[in-house]
Design an enzyme around this catalytic site. Structure first.
Site, short mmCIF file in Angstrom:
data_model
loop_
_atom_site.label_atom_id
_atom_site.label_comp_id
_atom_site.label_asym_id
_atom_site.label_seq_id
_atom_site.Cartn_x
_atom_site.Cartn_y
_atom_site.Cartn_z
N CYS A 1 0.85 -1.20 0.00
CA CYS A 1 0.00 0.00 0.00
C CYS A 1 0.88 1.25 0.00
O CYS A 1 1.70 1.46 0.91
CB CYS A 1 -0.92 -0.02 1.22
N HIS B 1 -8.35 8.15 2.55
CA HIS B 1 -7.74 9.48 2.56
C HIS B 1 -8.79 10.54 2.29
O HIS B 1 -9.75 10.30 1.57
CB HIS B 1 -6.58 9.60 1.55
N HIS C 1 -3.92 1.05 8.29
CA HIS C 1 -4.57 0.80 7.01
C HIS C 1 -6.08 0.60 7.15
O HIS C 1 -6.53 -0.31 7.84
CB HIS C 1 -3.96 -0.42 6.32
N THR D 1 -7.98 5.68 -6.53
CA THR D 1 -6.79 5.04 -7.11
C THR D 1 -5.88 4.46 -6.03
O THR D 1 -5.11 3.54 -6.30
CB THR D 1 -5.98 6.03 -7.98
N ASN E 1 -12.84 9.71 -2.20
CA ASN E 1 -13.33 8.83 -3.25
C ASN E 1 -13.36 7.40 -2.73
O ASN E 1 -12.40 6.95 -2.10
CB ASN E 1 -12.41 8.92 -4.48
N ASP F 1 -0.53 16.63 -1.91
CA ASP F 1 -0.77 15.73 -3.04
C ASP F 1 0.30 15.98 -4.10
O ASP F 1 0.67 17.12 -4.39
CB ASP F 1 -2.17 15.97 -3.62
N CYS G 1 0.48 3.40 3.13
CA CYS G 1 1.12 2.78 4.30
C CYS G 1 2.62 3.07 4.26
O CYS G 1 3.23 3.35 5.30
CB CYS G 1 0.88 1.27 4.33
N HIS H 1 -6.34 3.19 0.35
CA HIS H 1 -6.04 3.48 1.76
C HIS H 1 -6.83 4.76 2.04
O HIS H 1 -6.65 5.76 1.33
CB HIS H 1 -4.53 3.69 1.94
P1 AMP Z 1 -7.73 9.03 -5.15
O1 AMP Z 1 -7.70 9.09 -6.66
O2 AMP Z 1 -8.93 9.67 -4.53
O3 AMP Z 1 -7.49 7.61 -4.66
O4 AMP Z 1 -6.51 9.92 -4.66
C1 AMP Z 1 -5.20 9.49 -4.66
C2 AMP Z 1 -4.35 10.73 -4.65
O5 AMP Z 1 -3.04 10.37 -4.27
C3 AMP Z 1 -4.24 11.43 -6.02
O6 AMP Z 1 -4.72 12.75 -5.92
C4 AMP Z 1 -2.74 11.37 -6.32
O7 AMP Z 1 -2.26 12.52 -6.99
C5 AMP Z 1 -2.14 11.23 -4.93
N1 AMP Z 1 -0.83 10.60 -4.87
C6 AMP Z 1 -0.41 9.47 -5.51
N2 AMP Z 1 0.86 9.19 -5.18
C7 AMP Z 1 1.26 10.15 -4.32
C8 AMP Z 1 2.49 10.42 -3.61
N3 AMP Z 1 3.57 9.62 -3.73
N4 AMP Z 1 2.54 11.50 -2.82
C9 AMP Z 1 1.48 12.33 -2.70
N5 AMP Z 1 0.30 12.12 -3.32
C10 AMP Z 1 0.19 11.06 -4.12
#
Ligand code: AMP
Length: 113
Positions: free
Chosen positions: A4, A99, A46, A94, A86, A30, A7, A97
């Site tokens: 994850c 958020h 998690h 995406t 989401n 982000d 995580c 975990h």
């Molecule tokens: P979601 O699409 O709602 O699951 O949001 C996942 C978010 O994580 C997206 O806005 C990505 O831009 C963000 N994200 C992915 N990898 C990283 C990372 N390494 N550091 C910070 N944000 C990230």
């Protein structure tokens, strides 16, 4: 959870730009901001998403929301902000975990879908 991403960020294995951290919750910027201020608030433990919120983890989830409000104050989002979580494929989740996105710093569109 071994594979994850969040995580790993919570454990410090993958770096992040932290804006708040305590024993159970982390907030970081982000990597692909959708607004001038775009911060993610996560529980360090998690939880795969909103669909896994339960009586057992409700106190931790409530603390995440407390941190959302604290970080929004810290970032001076005095004009308002949006909080998004989401859940599942149809919502475009995406990272599986839990958020909370904090989006602000500009007038946001009212479109929800
Ligand atoms: P979601 O699409 O709602 O699951 O949001 C996942 C978010 O994580 C997206 O806005 C990505 O831009 C963000 N994200 C992915 N990898 C990283 C990372 N390494 N550091 C910070 N944000 C990230």
């Amino acid at each position: 959870m071994e594979n994850c991403l969040f995580c790993k960020i919570a454990a410090g294995v993958i770096p992040s730009t932290k804006v708040y951290e305590d024993e159970t919750v982390l907030a970081f910027r982000d990597i692909a901001p959708q607004a001038p201020t775009h911060i993610l608030v996560i529980p360090k433990a998690h939880i795969s998403g909103m669909s896994e919120v339960s009586a057992e983890n409700a106190a931790l989830v409530a603390h995440c929301l407390e941190v959302v409000a604290l970080v929004a104050r810290q970032e001076n989002l005095t004009g308002g902000y949006r909080v998004v979580s989401n859940c599942g494929d149809d919502a475009g989740q995406t990272v599986h975990h839990l958020h909370f996105h904090i989006l602000g710093g500009r007038k946001l569109s009212l479109e929800m879908a």
